[in-house]
Motif scaffolding. Structure first.
Motif, PDB file in Angstrom:
ATOM      1  N   ARG A  96      -1.951  -4.347  -2.024  1.00 22.36           N
ATOM      2  CA  ARG A  96      -2.812  -5.814  -1.663  1.00 22.36           C
ATOM      3  C   ARG A  96      -4.347  -5.553  -2.144  1.00 22.36           C
ATOM      4  O   ARG A  96      -4.946  -4.633  -1.610  1.00 22.36           O
ATOM      5  N   SER A  97      -4.813  -6.174  -3.089  1.00 26.02           N
ATOM      6  CA  SER A  97      -5.965  -6.270  -3.514  1.00 26.02           C
ATOM      7  C   SER A  97      -6.864  -7.076  -2.963  1.00 26.02           C
ATOM      8  O   SER A  97      -6.568  -8.393  -2.423  1.00 26.02           O
ATOM      9  N   SER A  98      -8.232  -6.699  -2.510  1.00 25.43           N
ATOM     10  CA  SER A  98      -9.021  -7.618  -1.848  1.00 25.43           C
ATOM     11  C   SER A  98     -10.606  -7.119  -2.159  1.00 25.43           C
ATOM     12  O   SER A  98     -10.966  -5.944  -2.391  1.00 25.43           O
ATOM     13  N   THR A  99     -11.520  -8.109  -2.597  1.00 21.74           N
ATOM     14  CA  THR A  99     -12.820  -7.929  -2.652  1.00 21.74           C
ATOM     15  C   THR A  99     -13.704  -8.390  -1.557  1.00 21.74           C
ATOM     16  O   THR A  99     -15.084  -7.967  -1.782  1.00 21.74           O
ATOM     17  N   THR A 100     -13.169  -8.753  -0.371  1.00 22.82           N
ATOM     18  CA  THR A 100     -14.253  -9.399   0.585  1.00 22.82           C
ATOM     19  C   THR A 100     -13.636  -8.741   1.851  1.00 22.82           C
ATOM     20  O   THR A 100     -14.736  -8.484   2.665  1.00 22.82           O
ATOM     21  N   ASP A 101     -12.851  -8.547   2.345  1.00 26.85           N
ATOM     22  CA  ASP A 101     -12.344  -8.030   3.437  1.00 26.85           C
ATOM     23  C   ASP A 101     -11.433  -6.907   3.385  1.00 26.85           C
ATOM     24  O   ASP A 101     -10.793  -6.684   2.585  1.00 26.85           O
ATOM     25  N   ASP A 102     -11.503  -5.924   4.585  1.00 27.91           N
ATOM     26  CA  ASP A 102     -10.642  -4.931   4.608  1.00 27.91           C
ATOM     27  C   ASP A 102      -9.022  -5.473   4.701  1.00 27.91           C
ATOM     28  O   ASP A 102      -8.879  -6.637   5.585  1.00 27.91           O
ATOM     29  N   VAL A 103      -8.197  -5.204   3.770  1.00 25.80           N
ATOM     30  CA  VAL A 103      -6.761  -5.504   3.929  1.00 25.80           C
ATOM     31  C   VAL A 103      -5.879  -4.320   4.136  1.00 25.80           C
ATOM     32  O   VAL A 103      -5.867  -3.217   3.794  1.00 25.80           O
ATOM     33  N   ALA A 104      -5.234  -4.510   5.525  1.00 20.83           N
ATOM     34  CA  ALA A 104      -4.282  -3.733   6.058  1.00 20.83           C
ATOM     35  C   ALA A 104      -3.035  -3.670   4.804  1.00 20.83           C
ATOM     36  O   ALA A 104      -2.455  -4.435   4.320  1.00 20.83           O
ATOM     37  N   GLN A 105      -2.835  -2.197   4.516  1.00 21.75           N
ATOM     38  CA  GLN A 105      -1.913  -2.058   3.275  1.00 21.75           C
ATOM     39  C   GLN A 105      -0.460  -1.732   4.062  1.00 21.75           C
ATOM     40  O   GLN A 105      -0.521  -0.967   4.937  1.00 21.75           O
ATOM     41  N   PRO A 106       0.685  -2.201   3.427  1.00 24.43           N
ATOM     42  CA  PRO A 106       1.853  -1.861   3.961  1.00 24.43           C
ATOM     43  C   PRO A 106       2.237  -0.302   3.832  1.00 24.43           C
ATOM     44  O   PRO A 106       1.519   0.440   3.028  1.00 24.43           O
ATOM     45  N   GLU A 107       3.081   0.253   4.521  1.00 22.94           N
ATOM     46  CA  GLU A 107       3.490   1.616   4.277  1.00 22.94           C
ATOM     47  C   GLU A 107       3.874   1.976   2.837  1.00 22.94           C
ATOM     48  O   GLU A 107       3.753   2.993   2.278  1.00 22.94           O
ATOM     49  N   SER A 108       4.601   0.768   2.183  1.00 21.00           N
ATOM     50  CA  SER A 108       5.175   1.211   0.820  1.00 21.00           C
ATOM     51  C   SER A 108       3.995   0.995  -0.062  1.00 21.00           C
ATOM     52  O   SER A 108       4.126   1.886  -1.023  1.00 21.00           O
ATOM     53  N   ALA A 109       2.752   0.510   0.132  1.00 23.39           N
ATOM     54  CA  ALA A 109       1.746   0.580  -0.653  1.00 23.39           C
ATOM     55  C   ALA A 109       1.027   1.970  -0.679  1.00 23.39           C
ATOM     56  O   ALA A 109       0.521   2.716  -1.572  1.00 23.39           O
ATOM     57  N   LEU A 110       0.932   2.470   0.784  1.00 28.66           N
ATOM     58  CA  LEU A 110       0.513   3.808   0.721  1.00 28.66           C
ATOM     59  C   LEU A 110       1.444   5.031   0.310  1.00 28.66           C
ATOM     60  O   LEU A 110       0.694   5.878  -0.509  1.00 28.66           O
ATOM     61  N   THR A 111       2.548   4.694   0.138  1.00 24.36           N
ATOM     62  CA  THR A 111       3.562   5.584  -0.469  1.00 24.36           C
ATOM     63  C   THR A 111       2.967   5.460  -2.005  1.00 24.36           C
ATOM     64  O   THR A 111       3.291   6.744  -2.809  1.00 24.36           O
ATOM     65  N   ALA A 112       2.890   4.286  -2.463  1.00 23.84           N
ATOM     66  CA  ALA A 112       2.967   4.133  -3.904  1.00 23.84           C
ATOM     67  C   ALA A 112       1.485   4.784  -4.408  1.00 23.84           C
ATOM     68  O   ALA A 112       1.380   5.522  -5.426  1.00 23.84           O
TER      69      ALA A 112
END
Length: 105
Positions: free
Chosen positions: A52-68
């Motif tokens: 999940r991309s964001s330029t304004t706020d901190d976005v919680a990444q799903p576990e699958s994104a951390l694995t990626a």
């Protein structure tokens, strides 16, 4: 980069034509493709992982994104390097093929 002049010299001797410009153009195109391939594949891995991309706020990444992200910085570069070694292993020019002057290697 050291392979380029050797291959051009052998080709010029074999064909009688100096096509170093063609060799340089193909080399540069291949290098540019290689430089674009890594980030493009990394973006694909992130997209598949649900990054999940964001330029304004901190976005919680799903576990699958951390694995990626982890795979994109570890397994993906390893596979690209191994793939490049497959091509490099096919480089067959020896010093005798290039006809280097005595004492130069």
């Amino acid at each position: 980069m050291a392979m380029l002049p050797d291959a051009a010299a052998v080709d010029a001797r074999r064909t009688g034509s100096n096509r170093v410009g063609v060799y340089t153009g193909v080399w540069t195109a291949g290098e540019t493709l290689g430089l674009a391939l890594g980030p493009g594949l990394f973006a694909l891995v992130l997209a598949v992982g649900g990054y999940r991309s964001s330029t304004t706020d901190d976005v919680a990444q799903p576990e699958s994104a951390l694995t990626a992200i982890t795979l994109g910085f570890s397994l993906l570069p390893m596979l690209l390097v191994l793939g490049s070694l497959w091509w490099l292993a096919r480089y067959r020019l020896e010093a005798a093929d290039v006809d280097l002057p005595e004492g130069v290697r």
